[in-house]
Design an enzyme around this catalytic site. Structure first.
Site, PDB file in Angstrom:
ATOM      1  N   GLY A 140      14.572  -6.504   5.950  1.00  0.00           N
ATOM      2  CA  GLY A 140      14.330  -5.110   6.779  1.00  0.00           C
ATOM      3  C   GLY A 140      14.076  -4.071   5.855  1.00  0.00           C
ATOM      4  O   GLY A 140      14.002  -4.225   4.689  1.00  0.00           O
ATOM      5  N   ARG A 180      14.834   0.159   1.698  1.00  0.00           N
ATOM      6  CA  ARG A 180      14.904   1.364   1.186  1.00  0.00           C
ATOM      7  C   ARG A 180      13.574   2.415   1.549  1.00  0.00           C
ATOM      8  O   ARG A 180      13.341   3.658   1.337  1.00  0.00           O
ATOM      9  CB  ARG A 180      14.423   1.127  -0.469  1.00  0.00           C
ATOM     10  CG  ARG A 180      13.293   0.350  -0.571  1.00  0.00           C
ATOM     11  CD  ARG A 180      12.837   0.247  -2.157  1.00  0.00           C
ATOM     12  NE  ARG A 180      11.908  -0.825  -2.303  1.00  0.00           N
ATOM     13  CZ  ARG A 180      11.519  -0.997  -3.500  1.00  0.00           C
ATOM     14  NH1 ARG A 180      11.730  -0.161  -4.627  1.00  0.00           N
ATOM     15  NH2 ARG A 180      10.849  -2.167  -3.909  1.00  0.00           N
ATOM     16  N   LYS A 228       9.157   5.748   1.374  1.00  0.00           N
ATOM     17  CA  LYS A 228       9.549   4.622   0.451  1.00  0.00           C
ATOM     18  C   LYS A 228      10.345   5.475  -0.640  1.00  0.00           C
ATOM     19  O   LYS A 228      10.103   6.152  -1.369  1.00  0.00           O
ATOM     20  CB  LYS A 228       8.559   3.974  -0.035  1.00  0.00           C
ATOM     21  CG  LYS A 228       8.777   2.509  -0.758  1.00  0.00           C
ATOM     22  CD  LYS A 228       7.519   1.893  -0.790  1.00  0.00           C
ATOM     23  CE  LYS A 228       7.892   0.502  -1.665  1.00  0.00           C
ATOM     24  NZ  LYS A 228       6.507  -0.422  -1.798  1.00  0.00           N
ATOM     25  N   ASP A 281      20.023  -0.283  -3.981  1.00  0.00           N
ATOM     26  CA  ASP A 281      20.353   1.393  -4.069  1.00  0.00           C
ATOM     27  C   ASP A 281      19.555   1.858  -3.079  1.00  0.00           C
ATOM     28  O   ASP A 281      19.808   3.143  -2.948  1.00  0.00           O
ATOM     29  CB  ASP A 281      20.309   1.756  -5.475  1.00  0.00           C
ATOM     30  CG  ASP A 281      18.923   1.384  -5.839  1.00  0.00           C
ATOM     31  OD1 ASP A 281      18.115   1.078  -5.362  1.00  0.00           O
ATOM     32  OD2 ASP A 281      18.676   1.720  -7.133  1.00  0.00           O
ATOM     33  N   ARG A 304       3.855   6.768   2.353  1.00  0.00           N
ATOM     34  CA  ARG A 304       3.029   5.860   2.747  1.00  0.00           C
ATOM     35  C   ARG A 304       2.307   6.135   4.241  1.00  0.00           C
ATOM     36  O   ARG A 304       3.181   6.517   5.143  1.00  0.00           O
ATOM     37  CB  ARG A 304       3.541   4.267   2.819  1.00  0.00           C
ATOM     38  CG  ARG A 304       2.784   3.442   3.152  1.00  0.00           C
ATOM     39  CD  ARG A 304       3.038   1.845   2.471  1.00  0.00           C
ATOM     40  NE  ARG A 304       4.291   1.453   3.482  1.00  0.00           N
ATOM     41  CZ  ARG A 304       5.040   0.626   2.991  1.00  0.00           C
ATOM     42  NH1 ARG A 304       4.804   0.045   1.664  1.00  0.00           N
ATOM     43  NH2 ARG A 304       6.085   0.025   3.699  1.00  0.00           N
ATOM     44  N   ARG A 319       4.861  -6.223  10.304  1.00  0.00           N
ATOM     45  CA  ARG A 319       4.513  -7.198   9.443  1.00  0.00           C
ATOM     46  C   ARG A 319       4.697  -8.671  10.321  1.00  0.00           C
ATOM     47  O   ARG A 319       5.345  -8.650  11.355  1.00  0.00           O
ATOM     48  CB  ARG A 319       5.653  -7.247   8.225  1.00  0.00           C
ATOM     49  CG  ARG A 319       5.715  -5.920   7.800  1.00  0.00           C
ATOM     50  CD  ARG A 319       7.181  -5.838   7.187  1.00  0.00           C
ATOM     51  NE  ARG A 319       7.467  -4.091   6.687  1.00  0.00           N
ATOM     52  CZ  ARG A 319       7.392  -3.981   5.533  1.00  0.00           C
ATOM     53  NH1 ARG A 319       7.520  -4.902   4.560  1.00  0.00           N
ATOM     54  NH2 ARG A 319       7.871  -2.594   5.079  1.00  0.00           N
ATOM     55  N   ASP A 341       6.864 -11.013   4.741  1.00  0.00           N
ATOM     56  CA  ASP A 341       7.080  -9.709   5.070  1.00  0.00           C
ATOM     57  C   ASP A 341       6.179  -8.720   4.381  1.00  0.00           C
ATOM     58  O   ASP A 341       6.554  -7.507   4.664  1.00  0.00           O
ATOM     59  CB  ASP A 341       8.747  -9.470   4.820  1.00  0.00           C
ATOM     60  CG  ASP A 341       8.854  -9.884   3.188  1.00  0.00           C
ATOM     61  OD1 ASP A 341       8.654 -10.930   2.925  1.00  0.00           O
ATOM     62  OD2 ASP A 341       9.615  -9.118   2.344  1.00  0.00           O
ATOM     63  N   ASN A 342       5.561  -8.998   3.538  1.00  0.00           N
ATOM     64  CA  ASN A 342       4.621  -8.126   3.054  1.00  0.00           C
ATOM     65  C   ASN A 342       3.219  -8.305   3.375  1.00  0.00           C
ATOM     66  O   ASN A 342       2.149  -7.924   2.912  1.00  0.00           O
ATOM     67  CB  ASN A 342       4.409  -8.467   1.370  1.00  0.00           C
ATOM     68  CG  ASN A 342       5.776  -8.103   0.461  1.00  0.00           C
ATOM     69  OD1 ASN A 342       6.552  -7.241   1.374  1.00  0.00           O
ATOM     70  ND2 ASN A 342       6.114  -8.535  -0.291  1.00  0.00           N
ATOM     71  N   ASP A 344       2.553  -3.242   0.862  1.00  0.00           N
ATOM     72  CA  ASP A 344       3.540  -3.616  -0.065  1.00  0.00           C
ATOM     73  C   ASP A 344       3.114  -4.004  -1.612  1.00  0.00           C
ATOM     74  O   ASP A 344       3.231  -5.183  -1.971  1.00  0.00           O
ATOM     75  CB  ASP A 344       4.646  -4.541   0.479  1.00  0.00           C
ATOM     76  CG  ASP A 344       5.911  -3.886   0.833  1.00  0.00           C
ATOM     77  OD1 ASP A 344       5.798  -2.594   1.091  1.00  0.00           O
ATOM     78  OD2 ASP A 344       6.940  -4.539   1.375  1.00  0.00           O
TER      79      ASP A 344
HETATM   80  P1  AMP Z   1       9.868  -5.923  -1.724  1.00  0.00           P
HETATM   81  O1  AMP Z   1      10.200  -6.880  -2.747  1.00  0.00           O
HETATM   82  O2  AMP Z   1       9.772  -4.514  -2.120  1.00  0.00           O
HETATM   83  O3  AMP Z   1       8.982  -6.466  -0.925  1.00  0.00           O
HETATM   84  O4  AMP Z   1      11.407  -5.799  -0.939  1.00  0.00           O
HETATM   85  C1  AMP Z   1      11.845  -7.263  -0.343  1.00  0.00           C
HETATM   86  C2  AMP Z   1      13.119  -6.731   0.595  1.00  0.00           C
HETATM   87  O5  AMP Z   1      14.112  -6.140  -0.205  1.00  0.00           O
HETATM   88  C3  AMP Z   1      12.825  -5.720   1.526  1.00  0.00           C
HETATM   89  O6  AMP Z   1      13.784  -6.092   2.642  1.00  0.00           O
HETATM   90  C4  AMP Z   1      13.237  -4.357   0.955  1.00  0.00           C
HETATM   91  O7  AMP Z   1      13.570  -3.293   1.908  1.00  0.00           O
HETATM   92  C5  AMP Z   1      14.376  -4.667   0.150  1.00  0.00           C
HETATM   93  N1  AMP Z   1      14.500  -4.022  -1.327  1.00  0.00           N
HETATM   94  C6  AMP Z   1      13.877  -3.981  -2.287  1.00  0.00           C
HETATM   95  N2  AMP Z   1      14.230  -3.095  -3.036  1.00  0.00           N
HETATM   96  C7  AMP Z   1      15.124  -2.382  -2.731  1.00  0.00           C
HETATM   97  C8  AMP Z   1      16.180  -1.326  -2.887  1.00  0.00           C
HETATM   98  N3  AMP Z   1      15.981  -0.809  -4.066  1.00  0.00           N
HETATM   99  N4  AMP Z   1      17.181  -0.924  -2.156  1.00  0.00           N
HETATM  100  C9  AMP Z   1      17.101  -1.639  -0.871  1.00  0.00           C
HETATM  101  N5  AMP Z   1      16.412  -2.728  -0.400  1.00  0.00           N
HETATM  102  C10 AMP Z   1      15.354  -3.019  -1.429  1.00  0.00           C
HETATM  103 MG    MG Z   2       8.054  -5.889   0.861  1.00  0.00          MG
END
Ligand code: AMP
Ligand code: MG
Length: 501
Positions: A93, A96, A116, A128, A179, A186, A255-256, A265
């Protein structure tokens, strides 16, 4: 005379926030410490009907640094799931990012504003909720680079820096990026409702998505099948763009994947400095699942995940038949774009063979395809009898640097190319002009982003801002930063990218 707006009176209509409450969490961005403006993109502002001259930097910081709610927005964190590196993860979900709202512009386009790095949400798990300056600069710049290349992609309105630090590759400064895209839905949104066996809601999501993005499907015999076919066609065209310009996404999890067929993403993405089919952009991807040459297959696999999620709405056989068409759709799209780079607009039965031969040469010679095509777009060859000229002369001039290791093979290809140009209708100057319009002089090489990041980390944001117009108009010659048209420095090969962001 179009009515231009300012940040206080953007025209919002937040339709996703009117969908079932269990599809998202209502949120509010967490302010960044000492937020300040790094960059603002006037082109994207205009898409939102903003008058770039009226945009107040203090307001950008207040609204997009999370200090004040932007009037008209209803921030939410969306729930979705997805397949990550081949495995289903039900716990995803917006961890961030927050969807602030949907701007409806004067042309009737509906554009999501998504912040973002806006802090923790119900989907952050143990992370975080922040994004660091390094990855935010990369996303900010590549969004404009994609626009400049004509590759479908999300865009970015502005980049906000801070004096807040978090732990990634050591302690790094945090940033927020706005963004802008019509679509934050997605493949994983559909997978979530399918695997949770909430099939009534799955239908509701499909109906919403079709009405908003694919209204033409409503007239089809089976609107859900037509929707899937449209997503597949757009996605085939997208991955064809990536392959023809040497773009490696790096993390092609479902999810991307946007259901609008946009590049979505950005993580450890890479534009290849040298053509290497097995290049892996993400050093965490040990098995090379997302290596450059695998992207078409992986995207096909991801489409199969979407098809699976649509099973409650569409007959399995129909979805399977649709999926079988992907390889041909991709090949057709790839050929169109390869030919455009070569100035080949007419049709000839050997075109696929001719272009494939060239790409085989790229592979053997690890060619810098950006510079190769840029040079080829300057080279007058169709009116000269290449086949009668000595080999040495043939491989001279601007192409020499690319062809000198195996001049016979290159000249054989160039002779075929010259012969093939004979059936083109356009004169050579027109053909070269067309080629220059699709062959960039500049591409966002990793080392360029690294240089911008290095300076920005020391508080100097000039390079980020100087790169923006060059990436927006990459086929033009620019007075500044001309050295970025040249071969990358040796240290570029040692750049190591990971998922850390
Ligand atoms: P991503 O690798 O950016 O596509 O993220 C994969 C998943 O991890 C998604 O659900 C993001 O919302 C979550 N996510 C990535 N980085 C963070 C972060 N620093 N804090 C919270 N959720 C994160
Ligand atoms: Mg992502």
């Amino acid at each position: 005379m179009p009515l231009l707006r300012n940040l206080d009176n953007l025209n919002f209509d937040n339709s996703y926030a009117r969908l079932p409450e269990s599809w998202f969490q209502r949120t509010s961005p967490k302010p960044l410490k000492h937020a300040h403006l790094i960059s603002f993109n006037p082109r994207v502002a205009q898409r939102l009907d903003l008058d770039p001259c009226q945009v107040n930097p203090d307001q950008l910081v207040a609204y997009f640094g999370g200090l004040k709610p932007l009037p008209g927005t209803t921030p939410i964190a969306m729930k979705y799931t997805g397949h990550q590196f081949g495995h289903y993860n039900p716990d995803l979900g917006d961890g961030r990012g927050q969807l602030l709202g949907e701007v409806v512009n004067q042309r009737g386009e509906r554009l999501d504003l998504h912040l973002k790095g806006a802090g923790q949400t119900a989907f952050s798990r143990f992370a975080d909720g922040r994004a660091v300056l390094r990855s935010s600069i990369r996303e900010y710049l590549v969004s404009e680079a994609m626009y400049g290349l004509g590759i479908p992609s999300t865009e970015a309105l502005c980049l906000i820096g801070s004096e807040e630090y978090t732990s990634r590759l050591g302690m790094e400064p945090c940033a927020m990026l706005v963004r802008v895209t019509p679509c934050h839905i997605r493949f994983g949104h559909f997978e979530w409702l399918y695997y949770a066996q909430r099939h009534e809601e799955l239908k509701q999501l499909a109906d919403y998505t079709i009405a908003r993005y694919y209204p033409e499907c409503l007239g089809a015999d089976n609107p859900y099948l037509a929707f899937f076919q449209q997503v597949q066609e757009k996605t085939a065209a997208l991955v064809a763009c990536w392959q023809v310009y040497g773009f490696v996404h790096g993390v092609l999890n479902t999810d991307n994947m946007s259901i609008l067929g946009e590049t979505f993403d950005f993580g450890p993405f890479t534009f290849l400095d040298h053509y290497e089919p097995d290049h892996i952009a993400n050093k965490n991807d040990d098995a090379g699942r997302y290596a450059f040459f695998r992207q078409p297959n992986i995207v096909h696999w991801n489409l199969a995940c979407l098809a699976q999620a649509l099973l409650p709405l569409v007959d399995r056989q129909l979805l399977e038949s649709a999926l079988e068409m992907f390889p041909q759709q991709f090949a057709d799209q790839e050929l169109i774009r390869r030919k455009a780079r070569l100035g080949l607009l007419a049709q000839h039965p050997d075109d696929a063979k001719l272009t494939e031969q060239l790409w085989q040469l790229f592979k053997q010679h690890r060619t810098d395809i950006t510079r190769f095509f840029s040079r080829l777009s300057e080279l007058s060859i169709s009116e000269r009898p290449i086949s009668e000229r000595p080999m040495a002369e043939l491989s001279t001039e601007s192409l020499k640097a690319f062809t000198e290791r195996q001049p016979e093979a290159w000249s054989a290809w160039l002779v075929s190319y010259q012969q093939r140009l004979g059936i083109e209708v356009a004169s050579e100057p027109i053909r070269l002009q067309q080629m220059r319009s699709v062959n960039p002089r500049y591409i966002l090489r990793n080392y360029m982003a690294e240089e911008a990041i290095r300076e920005a980390t020391q508080g100097d944001y000039r390079l980020v801002n100087q790169l923006l117009p060059i990436l927006r108009h990459p086929t033009e010659d620019h007075d500044t930063l001309r050295h970025y048209q040249q071969a990358p420095p040796d240290w570029a090969a040692a750049i190591c990218l990971t998922c850390s962001s």
